[in-house]
Motif scaffolding. Structure first.
Motif, short mmCIF file in Angstrom:
data_model
loop_
_atom_site.label_atom_id
_atom_site.label_comp_id
_atom_site.label_asym_id
_atom_site.label_seq_id
_atom_site.Cartn_x
_atom_site.Cartn_y
_atom_site.Cartn_z
N THR A 289 2.57 -2.52 4.74
CA THR A 289 2.76 -1.09 4.90
C THR A 289 4.12 -0.65 5.51
O THR A 289 4.97 -1.51 5.97
N SER B 243 -1.02 -8.84 8.91
CA SER B 243 -0.54 -7.48 8.39
C SER B 243 0.86 -7.52 8.71
O SER B 243 1.44 -8.49 9.59
N ILE C 201 0.70 -1.17 -0.07
CA ILE C 201 -0.15 -0.05 0.00
C ILE C 201 0.89 1.16 0.09
O ILE C 201 1.69 1.21 0.78
N ASP C 202 0.66 2.25 -0.98
CA ASP C 202 1.26 3.56 -0.92
C ASP C 202 0.29 4.52 -1.04
O ASP C 202 -0.27 4.85 -2.18
N ARG C 203 -0.15 4.96 0.03
CA ARG C 203 -1.15 5.82 0.21
C ARG C 203 -1.25 7.21 -0.48
O ARG C 203 -2.06 7.66 -0.79
N VAL D 75 8.61 -1.74 0.85
CA VAL D 75 7.59 -2.17 1.00
C VAL D 75 7.08 -3.24 0.25
O VAL D 75 6.62 -4.26 0.16
N ASP E 228 8.86 3.33 0.47
CA ASP E 228 7.85 2.60 -0.20
C ASP E 228 8.14 1.66 -1.10
O ASP E 228 7.57 0.45 -1.19
N ARG F 83 4.16 -4.73 8.85
CA ARG F 83 4.69 -3.21 8.85
C ARG F 83 6.39 -3.45 8.38
O ARG F 83 7.07 -4.23 9.21
N ASP G 4 -0.38 4.31 6.22
CA ASP G 4 -1.10 3.42 5.56
C ASP G 4 -1.92 2.44 6.10
O ASP G 4 -3.00 1.88 5.54
N GLU G 5 -1.66 2.24 7.41
CA GLU G 5 -2.52 1.45 8.22
C GLU G 5 -4.05 1.82 8.52
O GLU G 5 -4.80 1.25 8.88
#
Length: 387
Positions: free
Chosen positions: A108, A129, A8-10, A49, A46, A131, A113-114
């Motif tokens: 993430t 999940s 995820i790259d918000r 990630v 990122d 991190r 992002d979470e």
């Protein structure tokens, strides 16, 4: 079970810095996207990630714990918030069309992002999940460089600068104004100091409260004005009722019990009984506001609030009966108590029946009456999409 490993790259660093458009599906394409970002900005976490997501994908493939595994990357929008989350939701739906997973493992690099986890869990279960924390080399990352880099990030990030610069700046500003006023009016020093301290605490508390509960005041006033007005009115009714009950608790005790009890559990139960009606009225006002707002926005979830409004009498009866029984005012063998409890059961049955009907009607109404009365499967599908 099919599992999707999702990077995820918000804030869409992949799009801004490397020109990568999400979603990116597949191991090879994800590695290519991470390489592009690494070359564009080697310090951006990122990319790590995505590497971590690919590594986890390989481990799950090798272990054979799941029927099938896929890895993908979704990117949001530079304007972090509603716009970025809507984009992430759209890309996630696109990924699920190509790989209909039964569960997801988000990867993430931080708490920001979470924040999109509720979006993921609304589509499919979160199996686990991960991190990613990038390790630092102590011989390179000196204390000065670390402090400099993070100060630079705070200054460039609008959200972080509000917290780390805006709030301290306001505190210094108010204390500065207070000090200047105290020079001209030294006899009012205590009053000025209390006012300044009160304003600071009010601002910090309000900011923390709105951030903690994700309340966007200005957007709510613009987009949900009616709901805000009814909500504030309901809250004021509840507060006024609580104050009135506290002031008149002794006279109320004499009326109900014939005497004033000593401070303690009995008086607390008496107070709860005295504010029961006011709280129900306040909640009803809030729900009416939500119903009106949902009706104007043609929101199919209007039936939630209608169901809550219909079930309020049952809640009132439960509190009334249990509190009066605790005060030994009634017993469960009396005819009046049996009638009151029976009325609660009738209200529950009536609320369920009416809510079920309204739910079906609201779905058809929100979708422009496109659903026929007998189309059960289609109605269920649209109901799931609406929720």
């Amino acid at each position: 079970m099919k599992v999707l490993v999702l990077a995820i790259d918000r804030d869409d660093d992949f799009g801004k810095k490397a020109g990568v458009k999400g979603p990116v599906i597949g191991k090879g394409k994800c590695i290519d996207a991470a390489l592009k970002l690494s070359l564009a900005d080697p310090e951006d976490s990122d990319a790590n990630v995505v590497y971590a997501a690919v590594k986890l994908y390989d481990e799950l493939k090798k272990s054979g714990e799941f029927e099938d595994v896929e890895v993908a990357l979704i990117t949001g929008h530079p304007e972090v918030g509603v716009k970025s989350d809507l984009e992430l939701a759209r890309q996630l739906d696109e990924v699920l069309k190509k790989f209909p997973a039964d569960g997801v493992i988000p990867v993430t690099d931080g708490a920001e992002d979470e924040q999109v986890f509720p979006i993921l869990s609304s589509r499919l279960p979160i199996v686990s999940s991960k991190r990613v924390v990038v390790k630092q080399n102590e011989t390179i990352e000196t204390t000065y460089y670390v402090i400099y880099r993070y100060i630079k990030e705070i200054l460039s990030d609008p959200e972080a600068s509000k917290v780390f610069l805006g709030i301290p700046g306001l505190i210094f500003l108010l204390y500065g104004v207070g000090k200047l006023l105290s020079v001209s009016y030294p006899q009012s020093m205590n009053i000025i100091s209390n006012i300044v301290a009160g304003v600071i605490l009010l601002f910090i508390g309000g900011y923390a409260f709105t951030k903690g509960f994700r309340i966007q005041i200005f957007r709510a006033l613009v987009n949900e004005f009616i709901q805000v007005i009814f909500g504030v009115s309901g809250l004021l009714i509840i507060i006024a009722g609580m104050i009135n009950a506290y002031v008149n608790i002794d006279s109320y005790a004499i009326e109900l019990l014939g005497k004033v009890p000593e401070p303690g559990l009995i008086k607390l139960i008496l107070y709860i009984h005295s504010i029961n009606t006011t709280i129900i009225i306040g909640i009803a006002v809030v729900l009416v506001g939500r119903i009106v707002q949902a009706y104007l926005k043609k929101d199919p979830h209007i039936w939630y609030n209608i169901a809550g409004l219909l079930i309020l009498p049952t809640f009132w009866i439960i509190v009334d009966v249990t509190s009066r029984y605790a005060l030994s005012v009634i017993n469960f063998h009396s005819l009046a108590t049996v009638i009151e409890i029976s009325a609660a059961f009738v209200d529950v049955i009536f609320s369920v029946m009416i809510s079920t009907f309204i739910r079906r009607y609201s779905i058809r109404w929100a979708n422009g009456d496109e659903i026929e009365t007998g189309a059960g499967d289609q109605e269920v599908r649209i109901a799931q999409e609406a929720t």
